[in-house]
Design an enzyme around this catalytic site. Sequence first.
Site, PDB file in Angstrom:
ATOM      1  N   SER A 192     -32.191  43.494   0.525  1.00 36.26           N
ATOM      2  CA  SER A 192     -31.951  44.071  -0.801  1.00 36.26           C
ATOM      3  C   SER A 192     -30.792  45.055  -0.684  1.00 36.26           C
ATOM      4  O   SER A 192     -30.476  45.513   0.429  1.00 36.26           O
ATOM      5  CB  SER A 192     -33.205  44.832  -1.245  1.00 36.26           C
ATOM      6  N   TYR A 207     -40.305  50.808   0.384  1.00 33.91           N
ATOM      7  CA  TYR A 207     -39.574  49.557   0.113  1.00 33.91           C
ATOM      8  C   TYR A 207     -38.192  49.593   0.778  1.00 33.91           C
ATOM      9  O   TYR A 207     -37.810  48.663   1.498  1.00 33.91           O
ATOM     10  CB  TYR A 207     -39.443  49.388  -1.397  1.00 33.91           C
ATOM     11  N   LYS A 211     -36.815  47.127   3.898  1.00 36.15           N
ATOM     12  CA  LYS A 211     -35.688  46.201   3.719  1.00 36.15           C
ATOM     13  C   LYS A 211     -34.564  46.515   4.716  1.00 36.15           C
ATOM     14  O   LYS A 211     -33.903  45.616   5.221  1.00 36.15           O
ATOM     15  CB  LYS A 211     -35.170  46.265   2.278  1.00 36.15           C
TER      16      LYS A 211
HETATM   17  N1  LIG Z   1     -35.830  40.901  -8.118  1.00 39.90           N
HETATM   18  C1  LIG Z   1     -34.950  41.725  -7.582  1.00 39.90           C
HETATM   19  O1  LIG Z   1     -34.209  42.440  -8.258  1.00 39.90           O
HETATM   20  C2  LIG Z   1     -34.833  41.818  -6.105  1.00 39.90           C
HETATM   21  C3  LIG Z   1     -33.777  42.544  -5.568  1.00 39.90           C
HETATM   22  C4  LIG Z   1     -33.665  42.656  -4.185  1.00 39.90           C
HETATM   23  C5  LIG Z   1     -34.579  42.038  -3.378  1.00 39.90           C
HETATM   24  N2  LIG Z   1     -35.596  41.343  -3.931  1.00 39.90           N
HETATM   25  C6  LIG Z   1     -36.561  40.720  -3.034  1.00 39.90           C
HETATM   26  O2  LIG Z   1     -36.638  39.332  -3.306  1.00 39.90           O
HETATM   27  C7  LIG Z   1     -37.957  38.855  -3.043  1.00 39.90           C
HETATM   28  C8  LIG Z   1     -38.479  38.095  -4.244  1.00 39.90           C
HETATM   29  O3  LIG Z   1     -38.404  38.907  -5.388  1.00 39.90           O
HETATM   30  P1  LIG Z   1     -38.834  38.390  -6.840  1.00 39.90           P
HETATM   31  O4  LIG Z   1     -38.119  39.223  -7.834  1.00 39.90           O
HETATM   32  O5  LIG Z   1     -38.740  36.928  -6.918  1.00 39.90           O
HETATM   33  O6  LIG Z   1     -40.347  38.882  -6.856  1.00 39.90           O
HETATM   34  P2  LIG Z   1     -41.695  38.131  -7.248  1.00 39.90           P
HETATM   35  O7  LIG Z   1     -42.723  39.189  -7.384  1.00 39.90           O
HETATM   36  O8  LIG Z   1     -41.464  37.195  -8.390  1.00 39.90           O
HETATM   37  O9  LIG Z   1     -41.998  37.251  -5.951  1.00 39.90           O
HETATM   38  C9  LIG Z   1     -42.613  37.759  -4.797  1.00 39.90           C
HETATM   39  C10 LIG Z   1     -43.664  36.757  -4.360  1.00 39.90           C
HETATM   40  O10 LIG Z   1     -44.198  37.225  -3.116  1.00 39.90           O
HETATM   41  C11 LIG Z   1     -45.580  36.906  -3.115  1.00 39.90           C
HETATM   42  N3  LIG Z   1     -46.294  37.742  -2.147  1.00 39.90           N
HETATM   43  C12 LIG Z   1     -46.545  39.077  -2.220  1.00 39.90           C
HETATM   44  N4  LIG Z   1     -47.261  39.460  -1.152  1.00 39.90           N
HETATM   45  C13 LIG Z   1     -47.441  38.358  -0.381  1.00 39.90           C
HETATM   46  C14 LIG Z   1     -48.098  38.107   0.854  1.00 39.90           C
HETATM   47  N5  LIG Z   1     -48.736  39.090   1.521  1.00 39.90           N
HETATM   48  N6  LIG Z   1     -48.097  36.852   1.356  1.00 39.90           N
HETATM   49  C15 LIG Z   1     -47.478  35.843   0.681  1.00 39.90           C
HETATM   50  N7  LIG Z   1     -46.863  36.021  -0.494  1.00 39.90           N
HETATM   51  C16 LIG Z   1     -46.837  37.262  -1.015  1.00 39.90           C
HETATM   52  C17 LIG Z   1     -46.042  37.164  -4.549  1.00 39.90           C
HETATM   53  O11 LIG Z   1     -47.254  36.484  -4.842  1.00 39.90           O
HETATM   54  C18 LIG Z   1     -44.847  36.634  -5.333  1.00 39.90           C
HETATM   55  O12 LIG Z   1     -45.035  35.272  -5.684  1.00 39.90           O
HETATM   56  C19 LIG Z   1     -38.776  40.089  -2.657  1.00 39.90           C
HETATM   57  O13 LIG Z   1     -38.833  40.175  -1.259  1.00 39.90           O
HETATM   58  C20 LIG Z   1     -37.966  41.239  -3.226  1.00 39.90           C
HETATM   59  O14 LIG Z   1     -38.162  42.436  -2.534  1.00 39.90           O
HETATM   60  C21 LIG Z   1     -35.749  41.220  -5.269  1.00 39.90           C
HETATM   61  O1  LIG Z   2     -32.812  47.347  -4.836  1.00 41.04           O
HETATM   62  C1  LIG Z   2     -33.101  46.477  -5.845  1.00 41.04           C
HETATM   63  C2  LIG Z   2     -34.331  45.681  -5.583  1.00 41.04           C
HETATM   64  O2  LIG Z   2     -34.639  45.623  -4.240  1.00 41.04           O
HETATM   65  C3  LIG Z   2     -35.524  45.842  -6.395  1.00 41.04           C
HETATM   66  O3  LIG Z   2     -35.360  44.933  -7.447  1.00 41.04           O
HETATM   67  C4  LIG Z   2     -35.904  47.114  -7.019  1.00 41.04           C
HETATM   68  O4  LIG Z   2     -35.779  48.201  -6.214  1.00 41.04           O
HETATM   69  C5  LIG Z   2     -37.311  46.980  -7.558  1.00 41.04           C
HETATM   70  O5  LIG Z   2     -37.695  48.086  -8.292  1.00 41.04           O
END
Ligand SMILES: NC(=O)c1ccc[n+]([C@@H]2O[C@H](COP(=O)([O-])OP(=O)(O)OC[C@H]3O[C@@H](n4cnc5c(N)ncnc54)[C@H](O)[C@@H]3O)[C@@H](O)[C@H]2O)c1
Ligand SMILES: OC[C@@H](O)C(O)[C@H](O)CO
Length: 301
Positions: A192, A207, A211
């Site tokens: 992230s 968090y 990351k």
């Molecule tokens: N959405 C954003 O802005 C963003 C930004 C940076 C990084 N990320 C990262 O990208 C990834 C996906 O994000 P997203 O927005 O699709 O979120 P999301 O919540 O839609 O997806 C996360 C998934 O992880 C699953 N999960 C949680 N705990 C688990 C476990 N112990 N075992 C197996 N599965 C588990 C949840 O059930 C969910 O389906 C995450 O790692 C998040 O930190 C997201």
């Molecule tokens: O840094 C951006 C992401 O990792 C994330 O979407 C955010 O911090 C979630 O609140």
Amino acid sequence: MSENKEEDRASLVNRQLPEMTLSTAENPLTAPRPPPADLSAPQRAQYRFQVKGNAIITGGAGTLALEAAQALLEHGASGLALWDMNPDQAFESVKLLHAKFPDRRIITEVVDVRDEAQIASAIESTVKVLGSIDMLCCFAGVVGCTHAIDMAAAEWRRTHDINLTGSFLCAQAAARQMRVQGTGGCVVFTASISAHHTNYPQPQAAYNSSKTALLSLAKSLAAEWSSYGIRVNCLSPGYMDTILNFGPGLQRARDSWNSRNPMGRMGHPWELTGPLVTLCSNAGRYINGTDIIVDGGAMVF
Ligand SMILES: NC(=O)c1ccc[n+]([C@@H]2O[C@H](COP(=O)([O-])OP(=O)(O)OC[C@H]3O[C@@H](n4cnc5c(N)ncnc54)[C@H](O)[C@@H]3O)[C@@H](O)[C@H]2O)c1
Ligand SMILES: OC[C@@H](O)C(O)[C@H](O)CO
């Protein structure tokens, strides 16, 4: 110091460290593989972003994972296993993907990425159905917004157990399988922008730190696993337009993120898929142990 302690220290000092085996120019698994000379320009273009084999996607029921799954299939993945703790949502994603790609094998496994036994059994059943594991994309992750001063140890541990240790355990299990296959492979962790800077205005110490550790883990694994032909990288999304960023009380935060982003908006999940496909395809063959930031410039200020 007792005699025994003296002996222990001596044996530590004299111990032979196990050394990493680095890949060599002769290793066919890490050779360049440019496109064959007889390909036409469109065939070369296709070859560049061709994805081969089967992928596991953890957190496979999530928003970014679904977009990633579709992209890998569009670029040629023959099979996918969506691993998630949420079987109903994962099944919905599998149904959607099946409708678009009826000729591919797409399965779901209930896996908590913190649980080694579940991971081992899911590896076994995934290989049984798909035949091999060639890519692992770790999307499983959780986020919390608790002030560090008030954070319970349990929340700290849970965040790191899922985001960091879970990614490691899945990568280790997949890499063991890739080593047995002798075919190489590719691992992508979802880090992230939080891995690079401190998120603001929301407090996210656990968090952010989980990351950041993924960046270091990817480098270490890339160093150790290149000799097996396994590349390990991270993707670092900025604020994406997903449910993760629409929790209660996040409206003000969203305004703040957008006001500090030169592009003035959040990312669409689709915008992450180009870099993901790059990492998993021929285009990424020399990308290893690094991170691709996809944030619209969110960190330029
Ligand atoms: N959405 C954003 O802005 C963003 C930004 C940076 C990084 N990320 C990262 O990208 C990834 C996906 O994000 P997203 O927005 O699709 O979120 P999301 O919540 O839609 O997806 C996360 C998934 O992880 C699953 N999960 C949680 N705990 C688990 C476990 N112990 N075992 C197996 N599965 C588990 C949840 O059930 C969910 O389906 C995450 O790692 C998040 O930190 C997201
Ligand atoms: O840094 C951006 C992401 O990792 C994330 O979407 C955010 O911090 C979630 O609140």
